[in-house]
Each structure stands twice: as C-alpha cells, then as structure tokens.
Motif scaffolding. Structure first.
Motif, PDB file in Angstrom:
ATOM      1  N   SER A  45      38.097 -14.553  53.041  1.00 27.40           N
ATOM      2  CA  SER A  45      36.645 -14.639  52.824  1.00 27.40           C
ATOM      3  C   SER A  45      35.793 -14.091  53.963  1.00 27.40           C
ATOM      4  CB  SER A  45      36.240 -16.106  52.584  1.00 27.40           C
ATOM      5  OG  SER A  45      36.969 -16.660  51.521  1.00 27.40           O
ATOM      6  N   HIS A  46      36.387 -13.869  55.136  1.00 27.28           N
ATOM      7  CA  HIS A  46      35.571 -13.477  56.297  1.00 27.28           C
ATOM      8  C   HIS A  46      36.107 -12.235  56.989  1.00 27.28           C
ATOM      9  CE1 HIS A  46      33.409 -17.376  56.156  1.00 27.28           C
ATOM     10  NE2 HIS A  46      34.587 -17.843  55.751  1.00 27.28           N
ATOM     11  N   SER A  47      36.838 -11.410  56.282  1.00 29.75           N
ATOM     12  CA  SER A  47      37.467 -10.249  56.907  1.00 29.75           C
ATOM     13  C   SER A  47      36.445  -9.238  57.429  1.00 29.75           C
ATOM     14  CB  SER A  47      38.411  -9.558  55.908  1.00 29.75           C
ATOM     15  OG  SER A  47      37.692  -9.157  54.740  1.00 29.75           O
ATOM     16  N   LYS A  48      35.235  -9.214  56.836  1.00 29.61           N
ATOM     17  CA  LYS A  48      34.208  -8.270  57.262  1.00 29.61           C
ATOM     18  C   LYS A  48      33.176  -8.880  58.190  1.00 29.61           C
ATOM     19  CE  LYS A  48      34.538  -5.392  53.089  1.00 29.61           C
ATOM     20  NZ  LYS A  48      33.792  -4.798  51.954  1.00 29.61           N
ATOM     21  N   CYS A  49      33.358 -10.147  58.540  1.00 34.33           N
ATOM     22  CA  CYS A  49      32.390 -10.836  59.409  1.00 34.33           C
ATOM     23  C   CYS A  49      32.617 -10.448  60.863  1.00 34.33           C
ATOM     24  CB  CYS A  49      32.499 -12.350  59.245  1.00 34.33           C
ATOM     25  SG  CYS A  49      32.062 -12.923  57.589  1.00 34.33           S
ATOM     26  N   GLN A  56      44.717 -26.433  59.601  1.00 39.60           N
ATOM     27  CA  GLN A  56      43.770 -26.899  60.605  1.00 39.60           C
ATOM     28  C   GLN A  56      42.686 -25.852  60.845  1.00 39.60           C
ATOM     29  OE1 GLN A  56      43.252 -29.676  62.612  1.00 39.60           O
ATOM     30  NE2 GLN A  56      44.674 -30.757  61.264  1.00 39.60           N
ATOM     31  N   PHE A  57      41.441 -26.309  61.001  1.00 45.59           N
ATOM     32  CA  PHE A  57      40.374 -25.412  61.417  1.00 45.59           C
ATOM     33  C   PHE A  57      40.677 -24.953  62.840  1.00 45.59           C
ATOM     34  CE2 PHE A  57      37.502 -27.986  58.481  1.00 45.59           C
ATOM     35  CZ  PHE A  57      37.499 -27.011  57.500  1.00 45.59           C
ATOM     36  N   ASN A  58      40.758 -23.650  63.061  1.00 47.60           N
ATOM     37  CA  ASN A  58      40.999 -23.149  64.419  1.00 47.60           C
ATOM     38  C   ASN A  58      40.103 -21.968  64.777  1.00 47.60           C
ATOM     39  OD1 ASN A  58      42.159 -21.366  62.640  1.00 47.60           O
ATOM     40  ND2 ASN A  58      43.982 -20.989  63.863  1.00 47.60           N
ATOM     41  N   LEU A  59      39.241 -21.528  63.834  1.00 45.33           N
ATOM     42  CA  LEU A  59      38.342 -20.409  64.079  1.00 45.33           C
ATOM     43  C   LEU A  59      36.937 -20.772  63.615  1.00 45.33           C
ATOM     44  CD1 LEU A  59      40.694 -17.577  62.766  1.00 45.33           C
ATOM     45  CD2 LEU A  59      40.187 -18.067  65.162  1.00 45.33           C
ATOM     46  N   TYR A  60      35.955 -20.009  64.055  1.00 41.84           N
ATOM     47  CA  TYR A  60      34.563 -20.273  63.695  1.00 41.84           C
ATOM     48  C   TYR A  60      33.876 -18.948  63.377  1.00 41.84           C
ATOM     49  CZ  TYR A  60      29.824 -22.099  63.781  1.00 41.84           C
ATOM     50  OH  TYR A  60      28.549 -22.444  63.444  1.00 41.84           O
ATOM     51  N   CYS A  61      33.188 -18.895  62.219  1.00 44.91           N
ATOM     52  CA  CYS A  61      32.449 -17.701  61.799  1.00 44.91           C
ATOM     53  C   CYS A  61      30.957 -17.930  62.034  1.00 44.91           C
ATOM     54  CB  CYS A  61      32.704 -17.405  60.321  1.00 44.91           C
ATOM     55  SG  CYS A  61      31.717 -16.012  59.692  1.00 44.91           S
ATOM     56  N   PRO A  62      30.359 -17.280  63.037  1.00 46.54           N
ATOM     57  CA  PRO A  62      28.926 -17.478  63.303  1.00 46.54           C
ATOM     58  C   PRO A  62      28.032 -16.897  62.225  1.00 46.54           C
ATOM     59  CG  PRO A  62      29.831 -15.758  64.724  1.00 46.54           C
ATOM     60  CD  PRO A  62      30.991 -16.359  63.996  1.00 46.54           C
ATOM     61  N   SER A  63      28.537 -15.915  61.462  1.00 46.56           N
ATOM     62  CA  SER A  63      27.711 -15.319  60.398  1.00 46.56           C
ATOM     63  C   SER A  63      27.442 -16.314  59.284  1.00 46.56           C
ATOM     64  CB  SER A  63      28.417 -14.092  59.816  1.00 46.56           C
ATOM     65  OG  SER A  63      28.603 -13.100  60.798  1.00 46.56           O
ATOM     66  N   HIS A  64      28.460 -17.183  58.975  1.00 51.89           N
ATOM     67  CA  HIS A  64      28.312 -18.160  57.895  1.00 51.89           C
ATOM     68  C   HIS A  64      28.164 -19.590  58.413  1.00 51.89           C
ATOM     69  CE1 HIS A  64      30.204 -14.723  55.770  1.00 51.89           C
ATOM     70  NE2 HIS A  64      29.469 -15.131  54.763  1.00 51.89           N
ATOM     71  N   LEU A  65      28.118 -19.766  59.741  1.00 47.11           N
ATOM     72  CA  LEU A  65      27.941 -21.089  60.351  1.00 47.11           C
ATOM     73  C   LEU A  65      29.002 -22.072  59.857  1.00 47.11           C
ATOM     74  CD1 LEU A  65      24.049 -21.381  59.974  1.00 47.11           C
ATOM     75  CD2 LEU A  65      25.303 -20.583  61.963  1.00 47.11           C
ATOM     76  N   MET A  66      30.274 -21.665  59.888  1.00 47.69           N
ATOM     77  CA  MET A  66      31.291 -22.561  59.362  1.00 47.69           C
ATOM     78  C   MET A  66      32.627 -22.383  60.074  1.00 47.69           C
ATOM     79  SD  MET A  66      32.033 -20.754  55.651  1.00 47.69           S
ATOM     80  CE  MET A  66      33.156 -22.068  55.179  1.00 47.69           C
ATOM     81  N   PRO A  67      33.361 -23.516  60.231  1.00 50.56           N
ATOM     82  CA  PRO A  67      34.725 -23.432  60.771  1.00 50.56           C
ATOM     83  C   PRO A  67      35.664 -22.877  59.705  1.00 50.56           C
ATOM     84  CG  PRO A  67      34.227 -25.679  60.154  1.00 50.56           C
ATOM     85  CD  PRO A  67      32.960 -24.895  59.939  1.00 50.56           C
ATOM     86  N   CYS A  68      36.735 -22.220  60.139  1.00 45.93           N
ATOM     87  CA  CYS A  68      37.657 -21.584  59.204  1.00 45.93           C
ATOM     88  C   CYS A  68      39.092 -21.772  59.691  1.00 45.93           C
ATOM     89  CB  CYS A  68      37.393 -20.074  59.096  1.00 45.93           C
ATOM     90  SG  CYS A  68      35.678 -19.628  58.804  1.00 45.93           S
ATOM     91  N   CYS A  69      40.021 -21.645  58.741  1.00 48.06           N
ATOM     92  CA  CYS A  69      41.427 -21.560  59.107  1.00 48.06           C
ATOM     93  C   CYS A  69      41.827 -20.081  59.052  1.00 48.06           C
ATOM     94  CB  CYS A  69      42.279 -22.401  58.163  1.00 48.06           C
ATOM     95  SG  CYS A  69      42.330 -21.772  56.458  1.00 48.06           S
ATOM     96  N   ASP A  70      43.074 -19.774  59.414  1.00 52.68           N
ATOM     97  CA  ASP A  70      43.525 -18.376  59.408  1.00 52.68           C
ATOM     98  C   ASP A  70      43.420 -17.759  58.015  1.00 52.68           C
ATOM     99  OD1 ASP A  70      44.100 -18.451  62.095  1.00 52.68           O
ATOM    100  OD2 ASP A  70      46.152 -19.146  61.791  1.00 52.68           O
ATOM    101  N   GLU A  71      43.727 -18.551  56.990  1.00 58.01           N
ATOM    102  CA  GLU A  71      43.695 -18.050  55.625  1.00 58.01           C
ATOM    103  C   GLU A  71      42.263 -17.739  55.198  1.00 58.01           C
ATOM    104  OE1 GLU A  71      45.542 -16.804  52.097  1.00 58.01           O
ATOM    105  OE2 GLU A  71      46.411 -17.415  54.020  1.00 58.01           O
TER     106      GLU A  71
END
Length: 567
Positions: free
Chosen positions: A97-101, A77-92
């Motif tokens: 892919s977003h550890s440095k965001c 399930q999408f439960n997080l959001y990355c504002p740098s890439h404008l996209m919803p994310c899951c924990d994985e």
C-alpha cells in the motif's frame, strides 16, 4: 472503575495453568505472575519493557487495552512509519500500500524522536481548533436560518405591496410565487438543519476525544501513547477531509433566498392577462473558506528534517505543447486539482495537466501578468492596473477590482490577496477590493515576485529585464521585517513555499534553485540549470496533495516536473 475479574498470567495460561497476574506488561500487552516476571526481566528482548502493578492496570484497562502494536491486516509488528499517510506500517503494508510513498521511516526512530506531551498538546490544539470552527459553522448556519426567514418575510411583503397596486387577477400569481418561495425555503432550511445536526455529531465526537486525551497517557508505554494519539490524529485528519469535502460539495455555502422581480410589471399593469409570473425565487450560494490549517494537515507530528536533508528530484522535462510561440512566462501556479496554469508575457493563459501536457488555452481579456488560486473553481489575475477574478467552470470574469497603481505579482492566503504595487508597497485587500493593510517596503525594482503565507509576505527585488536585486525578504502583515537573506543570491526571480514553510527560489543570476529556511538563516542549493538544460524562469509548488512542483525555462520552451524529499 477497577475490574472485579482477576487478570490471568499470559505465559501460565499458555501452559494451561490458571495463575493470577501481579504485574501488567504494556509492551507484551498481557499480565505476568511473580514467577514469570522473573523470567521476563532476565530475557534481553523484554528486560526493558514497561510494567505496572496489576491493580493500576485494571483501573485503567478500558483505554489502554484497545491500543495494538501489530498490524491487524497482516498480523505483523508495526516497525515502520509512513509520514504521507500519518500511520504506522508493517513490512507487508509498505510493499502493498505504500510502495510509492516518500520518507518511510523506522517506527522506533519516530517514537524515539516524538515528544509525547508536545504531541498530545498538538492533537488537543487541533481538536480545539476544529471544534471551535465547527461550532462557528453551526452558529453561522443558525444565523443563516434567521436571515433566510427575514428574507422570506421580505419577499412576502414585497409581493403584498405589488398585489395592492394591481387588480385581483394578481392573486393567483401571488399564491403561485409564495408557494414556490415556501417550497424553496423549506428545502434549504431542511438542508441547513440537517448539516447542523451532522456537524453537532462531529463536535460531540471531538469532545469525547478531548476528554479521553486528558486521562489515557498516565499508565501506558510511550509506543502505546504514540499509537493512541495516532488514532486520534487519524480521526482529526478524517474530519479535516470531511470539512474539505463540505466546501467541494457546496453544502457549506451561505444560502440567501432572494426574489428576481419581473421588471415589466410596472410597464404593463393594463396587460396583466399576458403576465404569467411575478418573479423567480432564487437560492444564492456564497462560498466561504473551509481550509483549516492544523498540524494534522501540515505534517506528521515528528521532528522534521532541516533543509540539509532536503533534496529536489527531477522527474521529467517536456517541451511546452502550446499552439503559439512563447517569448516569456511571467507566472505559473499549481491548482488544487493537480493541474497548473502558465501565464505568458503577452497575456495568454494556458491550462496544463499535472504531467505538463497542454490541455487548453483559457479565454483572456487584456494582458495578464500574474495568477493565484482563491478557491477550487476561481483564480485571480493581475492586469497592471486591475485584478480580475476568473471562474474556471464558466470560463468568465466574475469580478474586476480597479487599482490606481500598477500591480505585478499577487498571492492569496487567509481569504485575502497580497499585491505588489510599484516598488514600495505590498497591499493586502479582501476579495471585494477593500484595503485591509498597507505594507511600505524598500525594493530596488518592481515587486514582481511575492508569496503570501501564514500571515507573512516573502518577496524579492528582481525583475526580468533588470536583474539588480539580490535579496529575499520576509515581512509580517504589520509591516515589520522579520528577516532579509542576501547570501549567495543573484537575481532571485521565482518564489514558492514548501509544506514546512521553507522558501524555494529560482535564482536567475546564479543559475540554480535554492531553498531558504523558514527562519531565513540558512540556504541550500537544490539543483543547477546544467541539470535542467535551460535558463531558469518561474517555479511553483503543489502543497495540496503531493510534494511536487514545476520549473519553467526562462524562454518558455520547456517545463520540468520535480518532487521534494526530506530524508
């Protein structure tokens, strides 16, 4: 159009029972019969799900059915959001892919804070803006074709005139050059026509998105609305990058076909046997600005934090590895490619890498004071009573704009330059040097620090040798003062603007870096010179890619790289 095929009940189908659904759950993305609906309403985790009548759903199914609430790559399930890439994310997604965001947020909190209707209007506005721009670009290319055709005809007439003045031996040369001109023109026309077709395809796609925007939000959950709008937002962002790439690849450059006539013809008409060319057909590319500031390129469409949540994180401080001794740095800027330029008080222009390491010293002519970038390969420098446009690729001055007054700082925006002239005038000029607007201001010192952004100019009234100024001002292009900020400032020197329009100030007198809110009402101290280990000098910020910038030592000995976070 309503679907003729009945929608089955999802839970019943899991039990191998074929039951017709009476209700559709937008959150579960499946149909429910009346019996399963009762269980659905009694379970705590699903009692607040949004449901609609199955007949309403089937009439709207083609749009709503494509919105997914879980990650296709990791089946979570999408439960997080990355504002740098404008996209919803899951924990994985975060770990891979977003550890440095920076600024990863809870998707639920982002959805809760998002005003869907305002979000939809913003996306629609961006679509309209880009569609308008693309149509404008198509018209420009079409006019370019017409102009090119006239230029081609002018070339032929010019050749014909020359041919009438000389003997028959020029026939061969005329045919040769006409053939060359025809070949060049056909190639350029083919490129322009191809680009128009490509842009029209993009425009068609945006028109389809625009039509879809008007209908799909009526019968879907807020999460689905958000995700659908996010899909549109991603496509808008992709098109924005497409436009940026057009500029980088020179495909959007204006094309002019001109002839460089051989000047020796008139002198040696009697020696035609020695002439092997009448001229050279050239394609002259004129760069045009392709930067479109949309809400997609500025920020994710969520409620942004105010300056109270803003922090400046010091990454590293390194000595400036420049071959000559520096007495003072008068200006520095972050370039679009991540590198930055440092201008010394005596005029040396130093190019440094994004990590602060010295790359090379650029050629200079005179004593430069301030610098601003105007395109990927060009920047402008002030030389007291003149401005020089410098090309980085060729490392040459391509244009000189003469001034009647001393010019200290300058800044580029909206395809124009804002100049600080003396102590009382901010002048906005085009790149040919023509005055567009003149803003009369009252300053206690020379206008050595200003920033031009979003049709406004921010400036302070402090100079290096006499720190009398204690204010930062914001004025419109019309000359109207929007605000004046004086609280807790003492000799503000370096100025830059962050991604959200807040003004960052290197305050020499107080020995601190401060941020002033874009409305001029509030400020916050971000870092003190005790944390840096030196007296503050210039400051610059890179808004092109990541939220980072540089602070320099007032004596020009060290550079500190920082990043900004807004959590």
């Amino acid at each position: 159009m309503a679907s003729s095929k009945p929608v089955p009940c999802g839970p019943c189908r899991e039990e191998k029972v074929n039951t017709k659904a009476d209700i559709w759950c937008n959150n579960c993305d499946e149909g429910l019969c009346s019996t399963c609906l009762g269980h659905h309403k009694r379970i705590k985790s699903s009692r607040n799900h949004k449901t609609i009548d199955i007949r309403t759903y089937t009439s709207y199914k083609p749009t709503a059915g494509i919105i997914k609430t879980e990650c296709g790559a990791h089946s979570q399930q999408f439960n997080l959001y990355c504002p740098s890439h404008l996209m919803p994310c899951c924990d994985e997604c975060i770990s891979t892919s977003h550890s440095k965001c920076n600024g990863i947020k809870s998707l639920a909190s982002v959805v809760e804070k998002t005003k869907i209707e305002k979000f939809r209007e913003s996306v629609e506005k961006d679509i309209n803006s880009i569609t308008y721009f693309l149509n404008k670009l198509v018209n420009s290319k079409s006019e370019n074709i017409k102009r090119g055709k006239k230029q081609f005809e002018t070339i032929k007439q010019s050749l014909s005139k020359i041919r009438n003045e000389i003997n028959k031996q020029l026939d061969c040369l005329e045919k040769k050059l006409c053939k060359e001109a025809d070949t060049v023109w056909r190639q350029e026309k083919s490129k322009l026509t191809s680009l128009i077709t490509e842009i029209e395809d993009k425009t068609k796609q945006f028109m389809e998105m625009q039509d879809d925007l008007k209908t799909f939000t009526k019968h879907t959950s807020k999460l689905q609305c958000f995700l659908r709008l996010h899909q549109f937002e991603q496509q808008v962002s992709q098109c924005q990058r497409y436009i940026d790439n057009l500029e980088d690849s020179k495909r959007a450059s204006e094309v002019d076909i001109k002839i460089k006539q051989n000047g020796e013809l008139e002198k040696i008409l009697k020696e035609l046997q020695l002439i092997n060319s009448l001229g050279e057909v050239m394609v002259v590319n004129t760069e045009i600005s392709m930067k479109r500031q949309t809400s997609v390129s500025r920020e994710a469409q969520i409620e942004q934090s105010n300056i109270e949540n803003m922090t400046m994180n010091i990454e590293t401080t390194i000595p400036i590895n420049i071959r000559n001794q520096i007495s003072c740095i008068t200006d520095m800027i972050c370039l679009m490619d991540g590198r930055f330029i440092v201008v010394e008080q005596m005029g040396k222009i130093n190019l440094l890498k994004s990590d602060g390491k010295f790359e090379k010293q650029l050629p200079k002519s005179g004593k430069a004071w301030s610098v601003t970038q105007i395109s990927q390969d060009n920047f402008a420098l002030t030389y007291m009573n003149s401005i020089k446009i410098f090309n980085m690729k060729n490392e040459t001055v391509t244009k000189v704009i003469k001034l009647k007054q001393n010019c200290f700082d300058l800044s580029f925006s909206n395809n124009s330059l804002a100049l600080g002239l003396g102590m009382d005038e901010i002048r906005i000029i085009d790149l040919e040097g023509n005055t567009l607007k003149s803003i009369q201001v009252e300053s206690k010192s020379s206008l050595c620090h200003l920033v031009y952004c979003n049709d406004r100019v921010f400036y302070s009234d402090c100079i290096y040798s006499d720190c009398r100024g204690n204010a930062v001002y914001c004025v419109e292009e019309s000359g109207k003062q929007i605000w004046q900020y004086t609280q807790d400032l003492s000799a503000p020197q370096g100025l830059c603007v962050d991604t959200y329009g807040n003004i960052i100030v290197a305050d020499f007198g107080s020995g601190s870096v401060k941020v002033i809110s874009k409305d001029g009402k509030d400020s916050k101290e971000l870092v003190r010179e005790e944390d840096l280990g030196y007296r503050l000098g210039c400051i610059c910020f890179n808004k092109h890619e990541e939220s980072y910038g540089f602070i320099c030592d007032a004596n020009g000995k060290s550079i500190t790289r920082f990043n900004l976070s807004y959590d």
